[in-house]
Design an enzyme around this catalytic site. Sequence first.
Site, PDB file in Angstrom:
ATOM      1  N   CYS A 375       0.840  -1.208   0.000  1.00 12.70           N
ATOM      2  CA  CYS A 375       0.000   0.000   0.000  1.00 12.70           C
ATOM      3  C   CYS A 375       0.870   1.252   0.000  1.00 12.70           C
ATOM      4  O   CYS A 375       0.984   1.962   1.006  1.00 12.70           O
ATOM      5  CB  CYS A 375      -0.944  -0.009   1.194  1.00 12.70           C
ATOM      6  SG  CYS A 375      -2.177  -1.316   1.152  1.00 12.70           S
ATOM      7  N   ASP A 376       1.498   1.513  -1.116  1.00 10.82           N
ATOM      8  CA  ASP A 376       2.321   2.708  -1.306  1.00 10.82           C
ATOM      9  C   ASP A 376       1.472   3.747  -2.030  1.00 10.82           C
ATOM     10  O   ASP A 376       1.139   3.593  -3.200  1.00 10.82           O
ATOM     11  CB  ASP A 376       3.563   2.353  -2.117  1.00 10.82           C
ATOM     12  CG  ASP A 376       4.455   3.550  -2.408  1.00 10.82           C
ATOM     13  OD1 ASP A 376       4.097   4.683  -2.015  1.00 10.82           O
ATOM     14  OD2 ASP A 376       5.500   3.347  -3.034  1.00 10.82           O
TER      15      ASP A 376
END
Length: 427
Positions: A375-376
């Site tokens: 989850c960047d």
Amino acid sequence: MAKKVELISSSLVSATATAASTSISRLELNPWDLRLLPIVPIQRGLIFHTSHFQSQQHLIQHLKNSLSRALDFFPPLAGRLAATPHDGDTASFFVDCNNAGAEFTHAVAAAVSVSDIVEPSYIPEIVSSLIPISVGVTNYEGISKPLLAVQVTELADGLFIGCAANHAVVDGTSFWHFLNSWSEISRGSELISRSPIFDRCNVAAVDNRLIHIPTLEKNLIAPCQLPQKVFHFSKEKLGQLKAKANSEAGTDKISTLQALMAHLWRSAVSSQTTNDSTTRVILIPIGARARMSSLPDAYFGNASYPAVLFISESDLLQRGLGAAALRINELISRQTDEAATRELAKKVEFHESDGSGAPPPLIMGSSPRHDVYGCDFGWGKPIGVRSGKMQKVEGLVIVFPAAETGGIDVEVCLAEETLHAMECMMR
């Protein structure tokens, strides 16, 4: 300065107008979804350690815009639960994909640093203020409340993105599928790499859909006020547990996670011993996507069920890690396509606690396979994850991948004296 959270703004974020006009209008709930109506939502929070944002206000608007575009691909999360009444105080439930919107809250906790959250082994109380509760105390409340809520909180040196989702609409796999997709769009992608599949033809058992309404008017599993402690297991430690379990059992088929579950179970029970004849229970979530040939990996919704193992306290503690891990391995091995199909076909019923005073079961939740650190949102991967207090019940163990490759973090909710004793055993 007191550590408090200041709410700056809150609004509903809908899918874009173009997508809303062409999206699905209705999503049926399968029996696995329906069984979670009286339970609490999923609560998770991602911690980011950076203060190099060009503009905080620009960042908040960017996240709102990218959330709206992410909802284009996940229209049920912008909708509401709906019920169709039937005779005898019963109803059938579905998701009305009406684009009523997900809730988005912007908050500031100027005196709270990243280290205040990630360094304590006991989850600090402030975390409960960083994850929204507006999706309701139970999933049943999704009839009038958002099915997804997001709270973005600016910290002194970072950011906390807290999310709550109605558990009758998503399981952990779908939850992280959505968060990874949102982060893809936030990074600049026009499309997502894996589209959710909403087809219900393989899991919607029509004769299981009538629910007795009065049963849903109270939470059957009330959250507890016990502390939650984080235990970290490095890749090296996990390898040692796996090797020990297989050696003791005279096999090579016990997995890392099975060895870890057995270790946690034995540690908890050893720290709260009653007597040798007491029956001890562990509930293990079984993912159906990997077992049912008719169920695709990108299936959106709940596709899991609990498998239950009973062992006497004396057998659990005296026969060693390998024996317990082997029993877990054998239980999981029995969860075939046919077993999952039978679980799906069972009648939907809700049961209150019998109040027998028996030791609480160890309830395993989440999975180290979830892509938490993918989850960047455009400024790097998170440095940690925490779950919300509302979801905790006594005996719950939530399993996450650790920040470093191959490690596993677990959050354990038990009496404080039990957690202290477990800590000594984990060293």
